[in-house]
Structure formats: C-alpha cells, structure tokens
Design a protein around this motif. Sequence first.
Motif, PDB file in Angstrom:
ATOM      1  N   HIS A 230      37.208  23.428  47.538  1.00  0.00           N
ATOM      2  CA  HIS A 230      36.459  22.496  46.699  1.00  0.00           C
ATOM      3  C   HIS A 230      35.111  23.122  46.354  1.00  0.00           C
ATOM      4  N   ALA A 231      34.817  23.262  45.066  1.00  0.00           N
ATOM      5  CA  ALA A 231      33.522  23.757  44.596  1.00  0.00           C
ATOM      6  C   ALA A 231      32.805  22.585  43.923  1.00  0.00           C
ATOM      7  N   PRO A 232      31.796  22.009  44.572  1.00  0.00           N
ATOM      8  CA  PRO A 232      31.161  20.803  44.023  1.00  0.00           C
ATOM      9  C   PRO A 232      30.518  21.010  42.652  1.00  0.00           C
ATOM     10  N   ALA A 233      29.940  22.188  42.396  1.00  0.00           N
ATOM     11  CA  ALA A 233      29.300  22.468  41.108  1.00  0.00           C
ATOM     12  C   ALA A 233      30.100  23.542  40.376  1.00  0.00           C
ATOM     13  N   LEU A 234      29.976  23.560  39.050  1.00  0.00           N
ATOM     14  CA  LEU A 234      30.655  24.574  38.240  1.00  0.00           C
ATOM     15  C   LEU A 234      30.140  25.956  38.608  1.00  0.00           C
ATOM     16  N   LYS A 235      31.061  26.877  38.883  1.00  0.00           N
ATOM     17  CA  LYS A 235      30.714  28.258  39.224  1.00  0.00           C
ATOM     18  C   LYS A 235      31.556  29.199  38.383  1.00  0.00           C
ATOM     19  N   LEU A 236      30.965  30.307  37.952  1.00  0.00           N
ATOM     20  CA  LEU A 236      31.702  31.365  37.269  1.00  0.00           C
ATOM     21  C   LEU A 236      31.519  32.644  38.073  1.00  0.00           C
ATOM     22  N   ARG A 237      32.634  33.312  38.378  1.00  0.00           N
ATOM     23  CA  ARG A 237      32.603  34.519  39.187  1.00  0.00           C
ATOM     24  C   ARG A 237      33.448  35.592  38.504  1.00  0.00           C
ATOM     25  N   VAL A 238      32.871  36.784  38.337  1.00  0.00           N
ATOM     26  CA  VAL A 238      33.619  37.901  37.765  1.00  0.00           C
ATOM     27  C   VAL A 238      34.681  38.291  38.777  1.00  0.00           C
ATOM     28  N   SER A 239      35.944  38.340  38.336  1.00  0.00           N
ATOM     29  CA  SER A 239      37.063  38.582  39.237  1.00  0.00           C
ATOM     30  C   SER A 239      37.507  40.044  39.208  1.00  0.00           C
ATOM     31  N   VAL A 240      38.166  40.452  38.145  1.00  0.00           N
ATOM     32  CA  VAL A 240      38.703  41.815  38.074  1.00  0.00           C
ATOM     33  C   VAL A 240      38.483  42.395  36.679  1.00  0.00           C
ATOM     34  N   PRO A 241      38.385  43.732  36.588  1.00  0.00           N
ATOM     35  CA  PRO A 241      38.315  44.359  35.265  1.00  0.00           C
ATOM     36  C   PRO A 241      39.663  44.240  34.552  1.00  0.00           C
ATOM     37  N   ILE A 242      39.621  44.035  33.252  1.00  0.00           N
ATOM     38  CA  ILE A 242      40.817  44.065  32.407  1.00  0.00           C
ATOM     39  C   ILE A 242      40.550  45.095  31.316  1.00  0.00           C
ATOM     40  N   ARG A 243      41.542  45.403  30.533  1.00  0.00           N
ATOM     41  CA  ARG A 243      41.350  46.378  29.451  1.00  0.00           C
ATOM     42  C   ARG A 243      40.317  45.825  28.475  1.00  0.00           C
TER      43      ARG A 243
ATOM     44  N   LEU B  58      29.645  45.199  28.211  1.00  0.00           N
ATOM     45  CA  LEU B  58      28.726  45.090  29.342  1.00  0.00           C
ATOM     46  C   LEU B  58      29.381  45.585  30.622  1.00  0.00           C
ATOM     47  N   SER B  59      28.568  46.084  31.541  1.00  0.00           N
ATOM     48  CA  SER B  59      29.071  46.428  32.876  1.00  0.00           C
ATOM     49  C   SER B  59      29.268  45.126  33.655  1.00  0.00           C
ATOM     50  N   GLN B  60      29.911  45.213  34.805  1.00  0.00           N
ATOM     51  CA  GLN B  60      30.132  44.017  35.609  1.00  0.00           C
ATOM     52  C   GLN B  60      28.801  43.381  36.002  1.00  0.00           C
ATOM     53  N   GLY B  61      27.833  44.189  36.400  1.00  0.00           N
ATOM     54  CA  GLY B  61      26.515  43.665  36.773  1.00  0.00           C
ATOM     55  C   GLY B  61      25.809  42.991  35.608  1.00  0.00           C
ATOM     56  N   GLU B  62      25.906  43.588  34.416  1.00  0.00           N
ATOM     57  CA  GLU B  62      25.276  42.993  33.231  1.00  0.00           C
ATOM     58  C   GLU B  62      25.944  41.670  32.866  1.00  0.00           C
ATOM     59  N   LEU B  63      27.277  41.615  32.981  1.00  0.00           N
ATOM     60  CA  LEU B  63      27.988  40.369  32.694  1.00  0.00           C
ATOM     61  C   LEU B  63      27.603  39.288  33.697  1.00  0.00           C
ATOM     62  N   GLU B  64      27.520  39.652  34.973  1.00  0.00           N
ATOM     63  CA  GLU B  64      27.095  38.680  35.994  1.00  0.00           C
ATOM     64  C   GLU B  64      25.693  38.154  35.692  1.00  0.00           C
TER      65      GLU B  64
END
Length: 95
Positions: free
Chosen positions: A46-59, A81-87
Amino acid sequence: MAKSSGRLVWNHSTHIPGLIPILERLVQWEGITTVTPGVISRSKGHAPALKLRVSVPIRGGYKVIARQGKTVQEVFFVTQLSQGELEGAIQACMR
C-alpha cells in the motif's frame, strides 16, 4: 524546465488519480519525447501517496512505475535524459 515538443499518448481510458496532471507537466520537460501510460494492476503493498519510480531501461527511454494505494500503473518514457535526469524531472514535477 524548458518547453519541448513532447506528447502524452492517450491509449487507456483509466489512469491512477492525479497521474495525468504530472505526466502533462513532464511532457513539457526538455528531452522527454513521448509519455505512454500502460497497464494498471493491483499490488499487495500500500502506497498512501502517489509515487513514481524509474524501474528499468527500455529501448529509447525508461519504464516508470506509478503507485497509489494498491494500484500500480506502468508508464513508458521515450527520452534522451539519463536515469538520474529523469528522476530529477519527476521529483520537480511532483511538487
């Protein structure tokens, strides 16, 4: 954050509540080309608040997991963007 020509793909009729306004801000981010919300499923946790998490790279980008309550939705980002920039972009748009 600079204006860009990103687009938000509307291929599902249902989305996690509050997700679309965040995605609309993210498509304006320089370097994000396309954002596509994907499959919605249920989770045991259960995640009480909306969260977005970068999961895996795709093409060409990354898969991001959006969670709120027991609902989980995949969101696909086509970006330079790199993963860090997207986060960082996600954190800035969630404020």
